[in-house]
Design a protein around this motif. Sequence first.
Motif, short mmCIF file in Angstrom:
data_model
loop_
_atom_site.label_atom_id
_atom_site.label_comp_id
_atom_site.label_asym_id
_atom_site.label_seq_id
_atom_site.Cartn_x
_atom_site.Cartn_y
_atom_site.Cartn_z
N ARG A 42 0.83 -1.21 0.00
CA ARG A 42 0.00 0.00 0.00
C ARG A 42 0.86 1.26 0.00
NH1 ARG A 42 -5.16 -1.29 1.73
NH2 ARG A 42 -5.37 -3.32 2.73
N SER A 102 -9.65 -1.72 3.01
CA SER A 102 -9.67 -2.29 4.37
C SER A 102 -8.73 -1.55 5.32
CB SER A 102 -9.33 -3.78 4.32
OG SER A 102 -7.98 -3.98 3.99
N ASP A 114 -2.64 0.73 -4.16
CA ASP A 114 -2.28 -0.52 -3.47
C ASP A 114 -2.45 -1.69 -4.44
OD1 ASP A 114 -5.05 -1.11 -3.49
OD2 ASP A 114 -5.32 -0.28 -1.49
N ARG A 140 -5.33 -1.08 -7.02
CA ARG A 140 -6.13 0.15 -7.10
C ARG A 140 -5.33 1.16 -7.91
NH1 ARG A 140 -7.96 -1.20 -1.66
NH2 ARG A 140 -10.23 -1.45 -1.80
N1 UDP Z 1 -6.98 -7.44 -3.21
C1 UDP Z 1 -7.07 -8.51 -4.10
N2 UDP Z 1 -7.67 -9.66 -3.69
C2 UDP Z 1 -8.20 -9.81 -2.44
C3 UDP Z 1 -8.12 -8.73 -1.54
C4 UDP Z 1 -7.50 -7.57 -1.97
O1 UDP Z 1 -6.60 -8.42 -5.22
O2 UDP Z 1 -8.73 -10.91 -2.15
C5 UDP Z 1 -6.32 -6.18 -3.62
C6 UDP Z 1 -7.32 -5.05 -3.79
O3 UDP Z 1 -7.78 -4.96 -5.12
C7 UDP Z 1 -6.50 -3.85 -3.41
C8 UDP Z 1 -5.49 -4.39 -2.39
O4 UDP Z 1 -5.44 -5.79 -2.61
O5 UDP Z 1 -5.79 -3.36 -4.53
C9 UDP Z 1 -5.88 -4.10 -0.96
O6 UDP Z 1 -7.20 -4.51 -0.74
P1 UDP Z 1 -7.92 -4.23 0.66
O7 UDP Z 1 -7.20 -4.94 1.76
O8 UDP Z 1 -8.10 -2.77 0.83
O9 UDP Z 1 -9.30 -4.97 0.57
P2 UDP Z 1 -10.65 -4.62 -0.19
O10 UDP Z 1 -11.01 -3.21 0.14
O11 UDP Z 1 -10.31 -4.82 -1.64
O12 UDP Z 1 -11.60 -5.64 0.35
#
Ligand code: UDP
Length: 237
Positions: A95, A101, A176, A200
């Motif tokens: 990130r 999240s 991220d 993202r």
């Molecule tokens: N992400 C992913 N697969 C998953 C969870 C997350 O590719 O199963 C990617 C998501 O697209 C983002 C980054 O990892 O670019 C961080 O995701 P985050 O933890 O914020 O979770 P989210 O909001 O996608 O549930």
Amino acid sequence: MLSKQELLYEGKAKKVYRTDDPKYYWIEFKDDATAFDGAKKGKITGKGEVNARLSALLFPRLAVQGIPTHFVELLSPREMLVRELKIVPVEVVVRNIAAGSLSQRLGIAEGTPLKRPVLEFYYKSDDLHDPMINEYHIAALELASEEDLALMKNYALKINEYLIKFLQPANLVLVDFKLEFGHHEGKLMLGDEISPDTCRFWDARSGEKLDKDRFRRDLGGVEAAYQEVLRRVEALV
Ligand code: UDP
């Protein structure tokens, strides 16, 4: 020329086929999309092609940067030949800007730049819904060796630095992303994909979201956003 054999595994966004050589798999990128642990389902027309083509464009560039990847060649606009990997059951998230999240868990407004890149690890387990873990869990549960964990961290940060710079002239901000690694003939390599499903991307000028968040959050213009990312990246090369 290898040929496509039986379906080995069908995931949420990809189908994996055996080939006549056990060292190589044939991957087909689907237009199906899921979010929120499979609770939301849909289709993003053209997504499979965008994700395959973008990954096919980025993986060889990462290889040049010293990051081994499973990518061999693009077989069709949405099919890719890859090396067979024994997947490490740890997803690595990198990130640069608070979103998703992280924003929710820590109460940091989405869009807040982080002072330095943040690495997170998630245990790949559908039954447990991919819980977040740390380096101690990885060591204690033997999910990855110390050497592999060190390599995964090193590769993840290198990929981040490379992609940030690479995407800059396309006016894409890398907020991220998620990576998966595995072993091929004992060697640790980057697997999976690098796409608007797993990253993202925000427009540098407007901050507009150009990734799967458009689907997750019902923002509309989902297909157009995926096409826009591919168009901008293809214009760079
Ligand atoms: N992400 C992913 N697969 C998953 C969870 C997350 O590719 O199963 C990617 C998501 O697209 C983002 C980054 O990892 O670019 C961080 O995701 P985050 O933890 O914020 O979770 P989210 O909001 O996608 O549930």
